[in-house]
Design a protein around this motif. Structure first.
Motif, PDB file in Angstrom:
ATOM      1  N   ARG A 128       0.839  -1.204   0.000  1.00  0.00           N
ATOM      2  CA  ARG A 128       0.000   0.000   0.000  1.00  0.00           C
ATOM      3  C   ARG A 128       0.872   1.252   0.000  1.00  0.00           C
ATOM      4  N   ASP A 129       0.492   2.197  -0.829  1.00  0.00           N
ATOM      5  CA  ASP A 129       1.225   3.470  -0.873  1.00  0.00           C
ATOM      6  C   ASP A 129       0.469   4.562  -0.115  1.00  0.00           C
ATOM      7  N   ASP A 130      -0.648   4.175   0.526  1.00  0.00           N
ATOM      8  CA  ASP A 130      -1.431   5.164   1.272  1.00  0.00           C
ATOM      9  C   ASP A 130      -1.322   4.947   2.785  1.00  0.00           C
ATOM     10  N   LEU A 131      -0.486   3.988   3.205  1.00  0.00           N
ATOM     11  CA  LEU A 131      -0.300   3.775   4.641  1.00  0.00           C
ATOM     12  C   LEU A 131       1.015   4.442   5.042  1.00  0.00           C
ATOM     13  N   VAL A 132       0.919   5.432   5.918  1.00  0.00           N
ATOM     14  CA  VAL A 132       2.104   6.216   6.275  1.00  0.00           C
ATOM     15  C   VAL A 132       2.505   5.868   7.708  1.00  0.00           C
ATOM     16  N   ARG A 133       3.794   5.553   7.888  1.00  0.00           N
ATOM     17  CA  ARG A 133       4.266   5.092   9.195  1.00  0.00           C
ATOM     18  C   ARG A 133       5.633   5.707   9.516  1.00  0.00           C
ATOM     19  N   THR A 134       5.967   5.657  10.809  1.00  0.00           N
ATOM     20  CA  THR A 134       7.334   5.972  11.238  1.00  0.00           C
ATOM     21  C   THR A 134       8.001   4.640  11.545  1.00  0.00           C
ATOM     22  N   PHE A 135       8.850   4.186  10.655  1.00  0.00           N
ATOM     23  CA  PHE A 135       9.505   2.888  10.826  1.00  0.00           C
ATOM     24  C   PHE A 135      10.728   3.073  11.725  1.00  0.00           C
ATOM     25  N   LEU A 145       4.261   2.565   3.246  1.00  0.00           N
ATOM     26  CA  LEU A 145       4.680   1.162   3.307  1.00  0.00           C
ATOM     27  C   LEU A 145       5.372   0.752   2.001  1.00  0.00           C
ATOM     28  N   TYR A 146       4.799   1.181   0.876  1.00  0.00           N
ATOM     29  CA  TYR A 146       5.368   0.832  -0.426  1.00  0.00           C
ATOM     30  C   TYR A 146       6.807   1.350  -0.564  1.00  0.00           C
ATOM     31  N   ARG A 147       7.024   2.609  -0.212  1.00  0.00           N
ATOM     32  CA  ARG A 147       8.361   3.218  -0.320  1.00  0.00           C
ATOM     33  C   ARG A 147       9.350   2.488   0.587  1.00  0.00           C
ATOM     34  N   PHE A 148       8.889   2.206   1.792  1.00  0.00           N
ATOM     35  CA  PHE A 148       9.766   1.555   2.764  1.00  0.00           C
ATOM     36  C   PHE A 148      10.184   0.162   2.267  1.00  0.00           C
ATOM     37  N   MET A 149       9.215  -0.594   1.752  1.00  0.00           N
ATOM     38  CA  MET A 149       9.511  -1.958   1.323  1.00  0.00           C
ATOM     39  C   MET A 149      10.387  -1.962   0.064  1.00  0.00           C
ATOM     40  N   LYS A 150      10.233  -0.942  -0.746  1.00  0.00           N
ATOM     41  CA  LYS A 150      11.067  -0.819  -1.957  1.00  0.00           C
ATOM     42  C   LYS A 150      12.543  -0.666  -1.555  1.00  0.00           C
ATOM     43  N   VAL A 151      12.771   0.192  -0.587  1.00  0.00           N
ATOM     44  CA  VAL A 151      14.152   0.395  -0.098  1.00  0.00           C
ATOM     45  C   VAL A 151      14.643  -0.898   0.569  1.00  0.00           C
ATOM     46  N   ALA A 152      13.746  -1.561   1.331  1.00  0.00           N
ATOM     47  CA  ALA A 152      14.136  -2.800   2.017  1.00  0.00           C
ATOM     48  C   ALA A 152      14.568  -3.863   0.999  1.00  0.00           C
ATOM     49  N   ALA A 153      13.829  -3.955  -0.115  1.00  0.00           N
ATOM     50  CA  ALA A 153      14.166  -4.943  -1.153  1.00  0.00           C
ATOM     51  C   ALA A 153      15.561  -4.673  -1.702  1.00  0.00           C
ATOM     52  N   HIS A 154      15.837  -3.412  -1.923  1.00  0.00           N
ATOM     53  CA  HIS A 154      17.140  -3.011  -2.450  1.00  0.00           C
ATOM     54  C   HIS A 154      18.255  -3.392  -1.459  1.00  0.00           C
ATOM     55  N   LEU A 182       9.960  -6.166  -8.757  1.00  0.00           N
ATOM     56  CA  LEU A 182       8.871  -7.112  -8.457  1.00  0.00           C
ATOM     57  C   LEU A 182       7.857  -6.522  -7.478  1.00  0.00           C
ATOM     58  N   LEU A 183       8.203  -5.362  -6.903  1.00  0.00           N
ATOM     59  CA  LEU A 183       7.280  -4.689  -5.976  1.00  0.00           C
ATOM     60  C   LEU A 183       6.411  -3.700  -6.738  1.00  0.00           C
ATOM     61  N   SER A 184       5.124  -3.695  -6.430  1.00  0.00           N
ATOM     62  CA  SER A 184       4.275  -2.675  -7.037  1.00  0.00           C
ATOM     63  C   SER A 184       3.309  -2.113  -6.012  1.00  0.00           C
ATOM     64  N   LYS A 185       2.686  -0.996  -6.365  1.00  0.00           N
ATOM     65  CA  LYS A 185       1.715  -0.371  -5.469  1.00  0.00           C
ATOM     66  C   LYS A 185       0.434  -1.182  -5.482  1.00  0.00           C
ATOM     67  N   SER A 186      -0.102  -1.403  -4.303  1.00  0.00           N
ATOM     68  CA  SER A 186      -1.307  -2.213  -4.190  1.00  0.00           C
ATOM     69  C   SER A 186      -2.517  -1.483  -4.775  1.00  0.00           C
ATOM     70  N   THR A 187      -3.361  -2.259  -5.431  1.00  0.00           N
ATOM     71  CA  THR A 187      -4.581  -1.671  -5.993  1.00  0.00           C
ATOM     72  C   THR A 187      -5.827  -2.209  -5.276  1.00  0.00           C
ATOM     73  N   THR A 188      -5.586  -3.046  -4.235  1.00  0.00           N
ATOM     74  CA  THR A 188      -6.716  -3.666  -3.518  1.00  0.00           C
ATOM     75  C   THR A 188      -7.555  -2.605  -2.812  1.00  0.00           C
ATOM     76  N   GLN A 189      -8.863  -2.728  -2.960  1.00  0.00           N
ATOM     77  CA  GLN A 189      -9.779  -1.797  -2.266  1.00  0.00           C
ATOM     78  C   GLN A 189     -10.078  -2.338  -0.869  1.00  0.00           C
ATOM     79  N   GLU A 190     -10.119  -1.448   0.116  1.00  0.00           N
ATOM     80  CA  GLU A 190     -10.456  -1.884   1.474  1.00  0.00           C
ATOM     81  C   GLU A 190     -11.959  -1.875   1.676  1.00  0.00           C
TER      82      GLU A 190
END
Ligand SMILES: NC(=O)c1ccc[n+]([C@@H]2O[C@H](COP(=O)([O-])OP(=O)(O)OC[C@H]3O[C@@H](n4cnc5c(N)ncnc54)[C@H](OP(=O)(O)O)[C@@H]3O)[C@@H](O)[C@H]2O)c1
Length: 274
Positions: A184-191, A223-232, A240-248
């Motif tokens: 998800r690219d709309d979930l904002v966190r302090t990791f 979450l998306y940005r964080f996981m992208k950096v983590a993958a790297h 292989l990572l993409s932004k989620s399109t799932t509706q809640e």
């Protein structure tokens, strides 16, 4: 000084236990289920009043680090385990309680320590954890003054015994088998990195700071940005990572922005958050 780490077999607790063991203090720790990660841990169900009481009275810790968690049974951990602890604490015993950014479940952060906490409706999938954490904080702050509550967002990195956080572990599993994964690219966190959190807990054990603090760096991430950096960082193909399109489903929405303002902790710790 005697320190007791409850939940010393957990992701966070193991790092804290390992770190404190390297100090000159006497450190005891508990686990509930095997495998036993350290030879000298005590098996203890904190929800069992009699065994808890016997353990606490025989150990008489000066500082308690409460690092237990039980997702679906978090309420029980607060209503029973934490209550047992609170009835045994003396005013001299310092309690370090690890709380969560999910106490701000309205999700319109970033939040400061003084912002009001919020509950989720009982039928929400995160209500057990969120509402138990809110209740725990209220119980502690109402009854005690010798406490430190550390609120953390998602904790990441390899802990002292080589265990990765579940998110990165899952990511690594997917990417190692060349499977695409969405975040998800709309979930904002302090990791917050586990070593930074562990260092702060160690400082809090030995200093006389009390109160509620948000832990982590200044910057927040999706979450998306964080996981992208983590993958790297773990050396995999981040394409292989993409932004989620799932509706809640509206009634089960995950709190969107639970980022934490972290200015206050900088005034009491020497820790630089990565
Ligand atoms: N991980 C995160 O991203 C994150 C984020 C924010 C806040 N936190 C907070 O950090 C703390 C530690 O979380 P964690 O990620 O380290 O959790 P964890 O890996 O699931 O560890 C939980 C620990 O609690 C113990 N436990 C569970 N039920 C128990 C019971 N009835 N009696 C005694 N021990 C019991 C477990 O024992 P066994 O393993 O032996 O069963 C384990 O040692 C929690 O307060 C959590 O809310 C975590």
């Amino acid at each position: 000084m005697k320190i007791c780490v409850f939940g010393a077999s957990g992701y966070v607790g193991a790092s804290v236990y390992d770190k404190l063991k390297q100090t000159e203090s006497t450190v005891v720790g508990t686990y509930l289920n095997e495998p036993i990660l350290f030879d000298d841990l005590y098996e203890l169900d904190v929800n069992e009043p009699e065994t808890f009481s016997n353990f606490f009275k025989s150990e008489k810790p000066d500082v308690v680090v409460w690092s237990v968690m039980s997702g679906p049974n978090e309420h029980k951990l607060t209503d029973q385990g934490l209550m047992h602890l609170l009835t045994h604490l003396t005013p001299q015993t310092k309690l370090i309680y690890i709380s969560s950014d999910f106490v701000f479940s309205q999700g319109n952060g970033p939040y400061s320590e003084e912002d009001p906490l919020s509950h989720l409706p009982d039928d929400h999938s995160f209500s057990n954890y969120t509402n138990a954490k809110v209740k725990a904080e209220k119980l502690i702050t109402k009854e005690f003054s010798n406490y430190v509550i550390l609120r953390a967002g998602p904790i990441y990195g390899e802990n002292a015994i080589g265990k990765l956080d579940e998110r990165t572990d899952k990511l690594s599993y997917h990417l190692s088998s060349n499977q695409p994964i969405e975040y998800r690219d709309d979930l904002v966190r302090t990791f917050v990195h586990i070593d930074d959190l562990t260092n702060v807990i160690e400082e809090m054990v030995f200093n006389d700071v009390t109160g509620t603090y948000h832990v982590g760096p200044e910057h927040e991430q999706t979450l998306y940005r964080f996981m992208k950096v983590a993958a790297h960082k773990i050396g995999y193909d981040e394409t292989l990572l993409s932004k989620s399109t799932t509706q809640e489903e509206v009634d089960a929405e995950i709190p969107k922005n639970t980022a934490l303002k972290t200015d206050k902790i900088k005034t009491v710790t020497k820790q630089q958050f990565r």
